[in-house]
Design an enzyme around this catalytic site. Structure first.
Site, PDB file in Angstrom:
ATOM      1  N   TYR A   6       0.819  -1.220   0.000  1.00  0.00           N
ATOM      2  CA  TYR A   6       0.000   0.000   0.000  1.00  0.00           C
ATOM      3  C   TYR A   6       0.851   1.267   0.000  1.00  0.00           C
ATOM      4  O   TYR A   6       0.414   2.288  -0.537  1.00  0.00           O
ATOM      5  CB  TYR A   6      -1.016  -0.040   1.155  1.00  0.00           C
ATOM      6  CG  TYR A   6      -2.084  -1.072   0.874  1.00  0.00           C
ATOM      7  CD1 TYR A   6      -3.046  -0.839  -0.102  1.00  0.00           C
ATOM      8  CD2 TYR A   6      -2.085  -2.306   1.504  1.00  0.00           C
ATOM      9  CE1 TYR A   6      -3.995  -1.801  -0.420  1.00  0.00           C
ATOM     10  CE2 TYR A   6      -3.030  -3.279   1.206  1.00  0.00           C
ATOM     11  CZ  TYR A   6      -3.982  -3.020   0.234  1.00  0.00           C
ATOM     12  OH  TYR A   6      -4.914  -3.978  -0.099  1.00  0.00           O
ATOM     13  N   ARG A  58       1.461   1.969  -3.612  1.00  0.00           N
ATOM     14  CA  ARG A  58       0.251   2.501  -4.267  1.00  0.00           C
ATOM     15  C   ARG A  58      -0.021   3.931  -3.814  1.00  0.00           C
ATOM     16  O   ARG A  58      -0.451   4.765  -4.605  1.00  0.00           O
ATOM     17  CB  ARG A  58      -0.940   1.586  -3.967  1.00  0.00           C
ATOM     18  CG  ARG A  58      -0.741   0.190  -4.539  1.00  0.00           C
ATOM     19  CD  ARG A  58      -1.963  -0.669  -4.374  1.00  0.00           C
ATOM     20  NE  ARG A  58      -3.087  -0.074  -5.077  1.00  0.00           N
ATOM     21  CZ  ARG A  58      -4.363  -0.295  -4.773  1.00  0.00           C
ATOM     22  NH1 ARG A  58      -4.654  -1.103  -3.772  1.00  0.00           N
ATOM     23  NH2 ARG A  58      -5.318   0.272  -5.459  1.00  0.00           N
ATOM     24  N   GLN A  80     -15.580   2.662  -4.970  1.00  0.00           N
ATOM     25  CA  GLN A  80     -14.830   1.525  -4.420  1.00  0.00           C
ATOM     26  C   GLN A  80     -13.339   1.827  -4.463  1.00  0.00           C
ATOM     27  O   GLN A  80     -12.538   1.066  -3.922  1.00  0.00           O
ATOM     28  CB  GLN A  80     -15.088   0.263  -5.255  1.00  0.00           C
ATOM     29  CG  GLN A  80     -16.541  -0.164  -5.288  1.00  0.00           C
ATOM     30  CD  GLN A  80     -16.751  -1.281  -6.298  1.00  0.00           C
ATOM     31  OE1 GLN A  80     -16.576  -2.454  -6.004  1.00  0.00           O
ATOM     32  NE2 GLN A  80     -17.113  -0.911  -7.509  1.00  0.00           N
ATOM     33  N   HIS A  98     -14.452   1.485   0.320  1.00  0.00           N
ATOM     34  CA  HIS A  98     -13.363   0.524   0.550  1.00  0.00           C
ATOM     35  C   HIS A  98     -12.139   1.160   1.192  1.00  0.00           C
ATOM     36  O   HIS A  98     -11.058   0.573   1.164  1.00  0.00           O
ATOM     37  CB  HIS A  98     -12.965  -0.158  -0.771  1.00  0.00           C
ATOM     38  CG  HIS A  98     -13.974  -1.159  -1.246  1.00  0.00           C
ATOM     39  ND1 HIS A  98     -13.948  -1.701  -2.513  1.00  0.00           N
ATOM     40  CD2 HIS A  98     -15.038  -1.730  -0.626  1.00  0.00           C
ATOM     41  CE1 HIS A  98     -14.965  -2.558  -2.648  1.00  0.00           C
ATOM     42  NE2 HIS A  98     -15.644  -2.577  -1.519  1.00  0.00           N
ATOM     43  N   CYS A 155      -6.224   3.338  12.903  1.00  0.00           N
ATOM     44  CA  CYS A 155      -5.634   2.750  14.108  1.00  0.00           C
ATOM     45  C   CYS A 155      -6.422   1.506  14.492  1.00  0.00           C
ATOM     46  O   CYS A 155      -7.620   1.585  14.787  1.00  0.00           O
ATOM     47  CB  CYS A 155      -5.617   3.742  15.264  1.00  0.00           C
ATOM     48  SG  CYS A 155      -4.917   2.977  16.752  1.00  0.00           S
ATOM     49  N   GLY A 208     -17.295   1.656 -14.522  1.00  0.00           N
ATOM     50  CA  GLY A 208     -15.947   1.087 -14.437  1.00  0.00           C
ATOM     51  C   GLY A 208     -15.738   0.105 -13.312  1.00  0.00           C
ATOM     52  O   GLY A 208     -14.713   0.142 -12.641  1.00  0.00           O
ATOM     53  N   SER A 268     -16.160  -4.198 -12.285  1.00  0.00           N
ATOM     54  CA  SER A 268     -16.387  -5.520 -12.871  1.00  0.00           C
ATOM     55  C   SER A 268     -17.578  -6.231 -12.241  1.00  0.00           C
ATOM     56  O   SER A 268     -18.008  -7.270 -12.742  1.00  0.00           O
ATOM     57  CB  SER A 268     -15.135  -6.390 -12.693  1.00  0.00           C
ATOM     58  OG  SER A 268     -14.877  -6.576 -11.317  1.00  0.00           O
ATOM     59  N   ALA A 322     -14.434   5.263 -19.994  1.00  0.00           N
ATOM     60  CA  ALA A 322     -15.137   6.190 -19.107  1.00  0.00           C
ATOM     61  C   ALA A 322     -14.877   7.648 -19.487  1.00  0.00           C
ATOM     62  O   ALA A 322     -15.766   8.493 -19.348  1.00  0.00           O
ATOM     63  CB  ALA A 322     -14.703   5.937 -17.662  1.00  0.00           C
TER      64      ALA A 322
HETATM   65  P1  OAD Z   1     -11.958  -4.416 -11.449  1.00  0.00           P
HETATM   66  O1  OAD Z   1     -10.522  -4.364 -11.826  1.00  0.00           O
HETATM   67  O2  OAD Z   1     -12.493  -5.705 -10.926  1.00  0.00           O
HETATM   68  O3  OAD Z   1     -12.864  -3.994 -12.683  1.00  0.00           O
HETATM   69  C1  OAD Z   1     -12.582  -2.839 -13.411  1.00  0.00           C
HETATM   70  C2  OAD Z   1     -13.610  -2.721 -14.534  1.00  0.00           C
HETATM   71  O4  OAD Z   1     -13.344  -1.512 -15.229  1.00  0.00           O
HETATM   72  C3  OAD Z   1     -13.564  -3.853 -15.569  1.00  0.00           C
HETATM   73  O5  OAD Z   1     -14.874  -4.328 -15.795  1.00  0.00           O
HETATM   74  C4  OAD Z   1     -12.993  -3.191 -16.828  1.00  0.00           C
HETATM   75  O6  OAD Z   1     -13.570  -3.685 -18.026  1.00  0.00           O
HETATM   76  C5  OAD Z   1     -13.437  -1.745 -16.615  1.00  0.00           C
HETATM   77  N1  OAD Z   1     -12.571  -0.751 -17.289  1.00  0.00           N
HETATM   78  C6  OAD Z   1     -11.237  -0.812 -17.520  1.00  0.00           C
HETATM   79  N2  OAD Z   1     -10.814   0.300 -18.131  1.00  0.00           N
HETATM   80  C7  OAD Z   1     -11.897   1.096 -18.290  1.00  0.00           C
HETATM   81  C8  OAD Z   1     -12.116   2.384 -18.848  1.00  0.00           C
HETATM   82  N3  OAD Z   1     -11.123   3.102 -19.383  1.00  0.00           N
HETATM   83  N4  OAD Z   1     -13.374   2.896 -18.840  1.00  0.00           N
HETATM   84  C9  OAD Z   1     -14.407   2.183 -18.315  1.00  0.00           C
HETATM   85  N5  OAD Z   1     -14.260   0.958 -17.780  1.00  0.00           N
HETATM   86  C10 OAD Z   1     -13.025   0.423 -17.743  1.00  0.00           C
HETATM   87  O7  OAD Z   1     -12.191  -3.233 -10.374  1.00  0.00           O
HETATM   88  P2  OAD Z   1     -13.380  -2.998  -9.358  1.00  0.00           P
HETATM   89  O8  OAD Z   1     -14.667  -3.519  -9.899  1.00  0.00           O
HETATM   90  O9  OAD Z   1     -13.316  -1.590  -8.935  1.00  0.00           O
HETATM   91  O10 OAD Z   1     -11.319  -3.697  -3.309  1.00  0.00           O
HETATM   92  O11 OAD Z   1     -12.942  -3.914  -8.140  1.00  0.00           O
HETATM   93  C11 OAD Z   1     -13.722  -3.947  -6.984  1.00  0.00           C
HETATM   94  C12 OAD Z   1     -12.846  -4.122  -5.763  1.00  0.00           C
HETATM   95  O12 OAD Z   1     -12.002  -5.248  -5.941  1.00  0.00           O
HETATM   96  C13 OAD Z   1     -11.880  -3.003  -5.523  1.00  0.00           C
HETATM   97  O13 OAD Z   1     -12.458  -1.879  -4.863  1.00  0.00           O
HETATM   98  C14 OAD Z   1     -10.848  -3.630  -4.655  1.00  0.00           C
HETATM   99  C15 OAD Z   1     -10.754  -5.017  -5.243  1.00  0.00           C
HETATM  100  O14 OAD Z   1     -10.661  -6.014  -4.308  1.00  0.00           O
HETATM  101  C16 OAD Z   1     -10.490  -3.282  -2.312  1.00  0.00           C
HETATM  102  O15 OAD Z   1      -9.403  -2.791  -2.502  1.00  0.00           O
HETATM  103  C17 OAD Z   1     -11.047  -3.452  -0.950  1.00  0.00           C
END
Ligand code: OAD
Length: 234
Positions: free
Chosen positions: A56, A59, A91, A109, A117, A175, A177, A219
């Site tokens: 982290y 990041r 998220q 998230h 803490c 954006g 999944s 997006a």
């Molecule tokens: P993902 O990486 O699972 O999904 C990202 C989505 O964004 C995918 O469906 C891609 O097709 C889409 N994508 C990629 N580039 C894009 C663009 N330029 N415009 C539009 N869409 C695009 O990410 P999340 O769904 O955010 O949790 O993941 C959910 C959670 O999983 C995160 O918050 C994280 C992880 O575990 C924690 O960190 C607690």
């Protein structure tokens, strides 16, 4: 669109992809180099705090190298100009929504630029590296950890999110999944309460079939166009 008042907008890693932050599950996604169990669970933190903190830290440091893109700016414009209720539920643990100017925003998230803490529960803004056993400025315990909601932990502000979904006229997902609950279930909750539903994503997500309308593309193009439809102008 005439009787639209209350909006809930869920964002995921895809909205920050064009800013240069890797998504989680796509090609080159963050989990590829690390198993999720190694960096994003309470057990991992207990087993190897140095690894989790370093992951982290990297990041957090990478946030200095990125900027909000047109999609973040468009949502900030919507936030500023929309006369009805609006809540952006992200998220994402980056800070690109707020850097673009969004204020009606919550990070379900957690946030990279925050430390939590584990002893007293205080959340403290944190922009530097966070070594394990950093001292809590509130209680003095050596218990600061990244303020990230790990798998198995409860996301932040679920009651507020549920209340907003219950009142929403339109639920929009951008954006994400649809792989991680509870966020992946928000579309069903919103529909249950009668909201219209719209998804914007690069490609169909796991939950696409739940949405009345799906727009596929980047997006940075889709979101400004949609905000333009709602507010008029460019
Ligand atoms: P993902 O990486 O699972 O999904 C990202 C989505 O964004 C995918 O469906 C891609 O097709 C889409 N994508 C990629 N580039 C894009 C663009 N330029 N415009 C539009 N869409 C695009 O990410 P999340 O769904 O955010 O949790 O993941 C959910 C959670 O999983 C995160 O918050 C994280 C992880 O575990 C924690 O960190 C607690």
């Amino acid at each position: 669109m005439a009787d639209l008042q209350n909006l809930v907008i869920l964002t995921g890693a895809g909205i920050s992809a064009e800013s240069g932050i890797a998504t989680f599950r796509g090609p080159g996604g963050l989990w590829e180099g690390h198993r999720v169990e190694d960096v994003c669970t309470p057990e991992a933190l207990a087993r190897d705090p140095a690894l989790v903190h370093r992951f982290y830290d990297l990041r957090r440091a990478a946030l200095d190298m990125v900027e909000p893109n047109a999609a973040h700016h468009a949502l900030a414009r919507l936030d500023a100009e929309w006369p009805g209720d609006l809540l952006i539920v992200t998220q994402n643990v980056d800070d690109l929504h707020e850097r673009a100017g969004a204020t009606r925003l919550l990070h379900m998230h957690g946030e990279l630029r925050s430390a939590l803490c584990a002893a007293c529960g205080i959340r403290e803004r944190w922009t530097e590296a966070l070594p394990p056993e950093s001292e809590c400025p509130n209680c003095g315990m050596l218990a600061l950890r990244p303020d990230i909601v790990f798998f198995g932990e409860m996301p932040y502000q679920m009651e507020r999110i549920e209340a907003a979904l219950a009142e929403a006229d339109l639920f929009v997902s951008i954006g994400t999944s649809g792989a991680v609950y509870p966020a992946a279930g928000f579309v069903q909750t919103a529909r249950h309460y009668g909201a219209a539903t719209l998804e914007m994503n690069l490609d169909p997500s796991g939950g696409s079939h739940w949405f009345e309308e799906s727009r596929m593309g980047p997006a940075s193009a889709l979101v400004p166009a949609w905000v333009g439809e709602l507010l008029g102008g460019g």
